[in-house]
Design a protein around this motif. Structure first.
Motif, PDB file in Angstrom:
ATOM      1  N   LEU A 130       0.828  -1.207   0.000  1.00  0.00           N
ATOM      2  CA  LEU A 130       0.000   0.000   0.000  1.00  0.00           C
ATOM      3  C   LEU A 130       0.863   1.257   0.000  1.00  0.00           C
TER       4      LEU A 130
ATOM      5  N   ASP B 139       1.312   4.268  -3.105  1.00  0.00           N
ATOM      6  CA  ASP B 139       1.079   5.708  -2.904  1.00  0.00           C
ATOM      7  C   ASP B 139       2.129   6.574  -3.595  1.00  0.00           C
TER       8      ASP B 139
ATOM      9  N   ILE C 213      -2.049   3.504   7.066  1.00  0.00           N
ATOM     10  CA  ILE C 213      -1.977   2.271   6.290  1.00  0.00           C
ATOM     11  C   ILE C 213      -2.119   1.057   7.205  1.00  0.00           C
TER      12      ILE C 213
END
Length: 299
Positions: free
Chosen positions: A42, A46, A82
């Motif tokens: 994740l 980004d 996250i």
């Protein structure tokens, strides 16, 4: 290293000015390693300015960043968000692949090396495989080898030396193969040795020192700085955290054949995409393992 504010989940600490260390758990588990890989994925997605490297490990995550571009507090806040998002995931999955690794078990190269270093070993007589079988209460080396290649392994991290994968057996804890390391390290280990220490398997990417028990030798490279083989066209390191490995036994003839394909530049690893489902892996390990390994059929 100074300590950042502790939260209810992972432990956050700083390493100098450029590193944030996220300790997810003190012990390795499928769940902890899944969180590490999920958080790394994740954060990478980004594309955060100032983050230069993201290194998931067995039960932790190390992030390198430029504090002149990304303030440390902003990075920590982002990573905590996250972490919370991963924790809230109702049905956690990870897009990865299953890879078949041909291994010549009980080969002469690792056996010869082990014989030279028996004085460093708990059991001066015999071989590493015989020691491992006895340590796990198994009746023979053949039974140990069957247990070793009969279930898949999760690549929990890559490192120590370039391209070396650490692998965690995807079976219930009471079924995991465990064996202690040598009493003192060897000064020599053949390249591509399949080793084992504690509950972790590994493949030595290059020749060098080592302390893991030696069970065999992989037939094809896992680290190719020249990127001469098709599987290395994008990166010189083959394995990635989250990969699932299926060891396949080969005899000397099979090993020599694969070595010829490597020399000709034609060797390709058998691999298939898979969505790793953590809940299914924990709820029905045997059934889910069969399903994962069947993805290699027909490849």
């Amino acid at each position: 290293m100074t300590t950042a504010a502790a939260g209810p989940g992972a432990r956050y600490t700083w390493g100098g000015d450029e590193f944030l260390f996220v300790e997810i758990d003190e012990a390795m588990s499928l769940a902890a390693n899944f969180r590490s890989n999920a958080m790394a994925s994740l954060l990478a997605a980004d594309h955060v300015d100032g983050v230069s490297d993201i290194c998931p490990a067995n039960a932790s995550l190390l992030i390198r960043f430029d504090p002149d571009v990304l303030p440390p507090g902003d990075l920590e806040a982002r990573v905590r968000r996250i972490e919370e998002a991963v924790a809230r995931t109702a049905h956690p999955t990870l897009e990865t692949r299953v890879v078949e690794v041909p291994v010549w078990y009980n080969d002469p190269y690792t056996n010869e090396t082990a014989a030279r270093f028996r004085a460093n070993h708990q059991r001066p007589e015999g071989t590493d495989l015989e020691f491992a079988a006895a340590e796990n209460g198994l009746s023979s080396v053949d039974e140990f080898i069957q247990r070793h290649h009969g279930s898949p392994w999760l690549v929990s991290m890559v490192g120590f030396v370039a391209g070396l994968p650490f692998m965690f057996q995807i079976v219930p804890q009471e079924q995991q193969l465990e064996v202690p390391k040598y009493l003192s390290p060897r000064t020599d280990t053949p390249a591509l040795t399949v080793g084992h220490g504690g509950c972790f398997a590994c493949i030595y990417s290059v020749r060098g020192a080592g302390g893991y028990q030696m069970f065999g030798i992989a037939a094809a490279p896992i680290f190719d700085p020249a990127q001469s083989l098709p599987d290395f066209k994008d990166f010189m390191v083959f394995f990635r955290p989250g990969d699932i490995v299926k060891f396949r036994p080969v005899d000397e003839a099979g090993y020599r054949q694969i070595q010829g394909e490597v020399e000709a530049g034609t060797f390709r690893y058998r691999q298939a995409p898979v969505q790793f489902d953590l809940e299914r892996a924990l709820d029905d390990p045997a059934g889910y393992n069969r399903e994962i390994l069947e993805r290699l059929n027909g490849v």
